[in-house]
Design a protein around this motif. Structure first.
Motif, short mmCIF file in Angstrom:
data_model
loop_
_atom_site.label_atom_id
_atom_site.label_comp_id
_atom_site.label_asym_id
_atom_site.label_seq_id
_atom_site.Cartn_x
_atom_site.Cartn_y
_atom_site.Cartn_z
N GLU A 1 -7.78 5.69 2.19
CA GLU A 1 -7.73 4.33 2.73
C GLU A 1 -8.16 4.22 4.19
O GLU A 1 -8.70 3.20 4.60
CB GLU A 1 -6.30 3.78 2.59
N HIS A 2 -7.92 5.25 4.98
CA HIS A 2 -8.25 5.21 6.42
C HIS A 2 -8.83 6.56 6.84
O HIS A 2 -8.25 7.27 7.68
CB HIS A 2 -7.00 4.90 7.26
N PRO A 3 -9.96 6.94 6.29
CA PRO A 3 -10.50 8.28 6.58
C PRO A 3 -10.77 8.52 8.05
O PRO A 3 -10.68 9.66 8.52
CB PRO A 3 -11.79 8.33 5.76
N GLY A 4 -11.07 7.46 8.79
CA GLY A 4 -11.34 7.63 10.22
C GLY A 4 -10.12 8.04 11.02
O GLY A 4 -10.26 8.54 12.15
N LEU A 5 -8.94 7.86 10.47
CA LEU A 5 -7.72 8.21 11.20
C LEU A 5 -7.29 9.66 10.97
O LEU A 5 -6.40 10.16 11.67
CB LEU A 5 -6.56 7.28 10.77
N VAL A 6 -7.88 10.32 10.00
CA VAL A 6 -7.44 11.68 9.66
C VAL A 6 -7.54 12.63 10.85
O VAL A 6 -6.57 13.35 11.16
CB VAL A 6 -8.23 12.21 8.45
N PRO A 7 -8.67 12.70 11.58
CA PRO A 7 -8.72 13.61 12.74
C PRO A 7 -7.67 13.29 13.79
O PRO A 7 -7.10 14.21 14.41
CB PRO A 7 -10.15 13.41 13.28
N ARG A 8 -7.36 12.01 13.98
CA ARG A 8 -6.38 11.63 14.99
C ARG A 8 -4.97 12.03 14.55
O ARG A 8 -4.14 12.43 15.36
CB ARG A 8 -6.47 10.13 15.27
N TYR A 9 -4.69 11.95 13.26
CA TYR A 9 -3.40 12.43 12.75
C TYR A 9 -3.29 13.94 12.91
O TYR A 9 -2.22 14.47 13.26
CB TYR A 9 -3.24 12.04 11.27
N ALA B 1 0.81 -1.22 0.00
CA ALA B 1 0.00 0.00 0.00
C ALA B 1 0.85 1.27 0.00
O ALA B 1 0.55 2.22 -0.71
CB ALA B 1 -0.95 0.00 1.20
N VAL B 2 1.92 1.30 0.80
CA VAL B 2 2.68 2.55 0.95
C VAL B 2 4.10 2.47 0.42
O VAL B 2 4.78 3.49 0.31
CB VAL B 2 2.71 2.99 2.44
N GLU B 3 4.59 1.26 0.10
CA GLU B 3 5.94 1.08 -0.47
C GLU B 3 5.85 0.21 -1.72
O GLU B 3 6.48 -0.85 -1.80
CB GLU B 3 6.87 0.41 0.54
N PRO B 4 5.07 0.60 -2.71
CA PRO B 4 4.78 -0.30 -3.83
C PRO B 4 5.99 -0.72 -4.63
O PRO B 4 5.99 -1.80 -5.22
CB PRO B 4 3.81 0.52 -4.69
N GLY B 5 7.04 0.09 -4.66
CA GLY B 5 8.22 -0.26 -5.45
C GLY B 5 9.33 -0.90 -4.65
O GLY B 5 10.40 -1.20 -5.21
N ALA B 6 9.12 -1.13 -3.37
CA ALA B 6 10.18 -1.65 -2.51
C ALA B 6 10.17 -3.17 -2.48
O ALA B 6 9.15 -3.82 -2.71
CB ALA B 6 10.01 -1.11 -1.09
N ALA B 7 11.34 -3.75 -2.18
CA ALA B 7 11.42 -5.18 -1.93
C ALA B 7 10.60 -5.51 -0.68
O ALA B 7 10.36 -4.64 0.17
CB ALA B 7 12.88 -5.59 -1.73
N THR B 8 10.19 -6.75 -0.55
CA THR B 8 9.40 -7.15 0.61
C THR B 8 10.24 -7.01 1.87
O THR B 8 11.47 -7.07 1.83
CB THR B 8 8.93 -8.60 0.48
N PRO B 9 9.59 -6.83 3.03
CA PRO B 9 10.35 -6.80 4.28
C PRO B 9 11.20 -8.05 4.47
O PRO B 9 12.33 -7.97 4.96
CB PRO B 9 9.25 -6.69 5.35
N GLN B 10 10.68 -9.20 4.06
CA GLN B 10 11.45 -10.44 4.16
C GLN B 10 12.74 -10.36 3.37
O GLN B 10 13.82 -10.72 3.85
CB GLN B 10 10.61 -11.62 3.66
N ARG B 11 12.65 -9.86 2.14
CA ARG B 11 13.85 -9.77 1.30
C ARG B 11 14.85 -8.79 1.89
O ARG B 11 16.07 -9.03 1.86
CB ARG B 11 13.45 -9.34 -0.12
N ARG B 12 14.38 -7.68 2.43
CA ARG B 12 15.28 -6.70 3.02
C ARG B 12 16.00 -7.27 4.24
O ARG B 12 17.19 -7.02 4.47
CB ARG B 12 14.51 -5.43 3.40
N LEU B 13 15.29 -8.05 5.04
CA LEU B 13 15.92 -8.67 6.20
C LEU B 13 16.93 -9.73 5.78
O LEU B 13 17.95 -9.93 6.45
CB LEU B 13 14.85 -9.26 7.11
N GLU B 14 16.68 -10.40 4.66
CA GLU B 14 17.66 -11.34 4.14
C GLU B 14 18.93 -10.60 3.69
O GLU B 14 20.05 -11.10 3.85
CB GLU B 14 17.06 -12.13 2.98
#
Length: 396
Positions: A337-345, A257-270
């Protein structure tokens, strides 16, 4: 000699990939330039222009290193005026598979890292400004505003390439005013993003830092860093060399959703595990931790535990920052994607770019306690040996 990492370059063209001509706009007249060979480090396919000719020619296909990219199409820079981005009036422009690259020489190599970045570095150097990885939260987006570009979609599709960074860096490291402080690589754009497969600027940068015996740390999300593993090991013989792999969370659905061009977290940890096994100390930069999305106890625990299993020598938490440029892009995604979080941000960030102090202190303390529990920085070897780098890491 040096400038802030958030400032822009007002540059002129220098070296460029092999086998390609370029059309530039100068004072309302089109000119075609024929490149000639320039002295570069081995394997660095770059060119130096001759005197401009008066005809406009069709672009040829460049010789590329690493992953093959599509044919390059040179843009004709017409219609000079205020409607055109300033960077286009100062750079040689090339297009690779829809990605526009603005080739410029670096006005300065060493850039001061803003204190607000909350990173353990004072100086940074970056071959690229902009990043094809296109993380929605990237704080470097604001730099595109100074270039006359959109910090939103332009950030991942229009990349500034500092073609002579290694040469400029060598001059600045040799200056008597330089005190030899550690340098972070890749703050204004991942230094191993896909453009690096074409331009191959990092080998020259690594050699330059090694020749000066200047400490440095590579910051990246990309497995391409392993291409230069031998160079990093050679540099580590004469100076302190380290790496930080950015893994803010291990939820791959959130990554898409927020890192569409990045390697997966699993690959980065490898990658982290491979670097550590090769003798290059590599930590995990938990950046950014997304408030109300990836800051739960379960999210933090899973990320720190997997960093420990990868043998990370450190874990550095950085809560999401929202400077101008990044704020509009990220908040637009949040509203969709998360409109309910906008006021809290809005309450958490107010009108500033950093979250309130109490929240940041609480997250830092949680991560510190988890890192101590898993032995990161103290007894990480106990966790590193539970899982071979050759095997896949668990998703959670």
């Amino acid at each position: 000699m040096r400038r802030d990492a958030t400032s822009c370059a007002e540059d002129q063209p220098d070296a460029r990939p092999r086998g390609q001509q370029q059309t530039v706009r100068r004072s309302g007249q089109q000119q075609a330039r024929q490149p000639e060979q320039t002295a570069q480090q081995p394997g660095h396919s770059m060119r130096q222009p001759e005197q401009p000719e008066q005809s406009v020619r069709q672009s040829e296909q460049p010789a590329q290193s690493g992953r093959q990219r599509g044919p390059s199409v040179q843009q004709s820079l017409v219609g000079e005026g205020p409607a055109r981005p300033r960077i286009e009036r100062q750079a040689v422009t090339r297009v690779f598979d829809g990605i526009t690259c603005y080739e410029v020489p670096a006005r300065a190599a060493l850039e001061r890292v803003p204190e607000a970045a909350e990173l353990p570095f004072t100086w940074g150097a970056s071959p690229y400004r902009g990043c094809e990885i296109g993380c929605g939260y990237c704080t470097a987006r604001r730099g595109h505003r100074y270039l006359g570009l959109d910090p939103g979609c332009d950030f991942s599709t229009k990349i500034v390439v500092k073609t002579d960074l290694a040469r400029r860096l060598r001059r600045e490291l040799d200056s008597p005013r330089w005190s030899g402080e550690p340098v972070a690589l890749g703050l204004t754009g991942d230094c191993y993003q896909p453009a690096e497969e074409i331009y191959r600027l990092m080998p020259g940068v690594i050699r330059t830092l090694a020749d000066a015996a200047n400490p440095f740390t590579v910051l990246t999300k990309s497995p391409l860093v392993l291409r230069d593993l031998d160079l990093l090991r050679e540099a580590a013989k004469v100076t302190q060399v380290g790496a930080l792999v950015s893994v803010g969370f291990v939820d791959d659905r959130l990554r898409r959703a927020v890192e569409p061009g990045a390697a997966t977290p699993q690959r980065r940890l490898e990658v982290c595990a491979t670097l550590n096994e090769a003798g290059i100390p590599c930590g995990v930069l938990m950046a950014p931790i997304l408030p109300l999305i990836a800051d739960s106890t379960d999210h933090l625990l899973a990320t720190v535990r997997r960093a420990a299993e990868a043998g990370a020598v450190s874990v550095t938490p950085v809560v999401l920052r929202l400077p101008a440029g990044a704020r509009e892009w990220y908040m637009g995604w949040l509203e969709r994607e998360h409109p309910g979080l906008v006021p809290r941000y809005q309450a958490l960030y107010g009108r500033g770019q950093v979250a309130e102090d109490g929240y940041r202190r609480r997250i830092a303390e949680q991560v510190r306690a988890l890192a101590e529990t898993y032995g990161i920085g103290r007894d990480a070897r106990r966790w590193r040996r539970r899982r071979s780098p050759a095997r896949q890491l668990a998703l959670v």
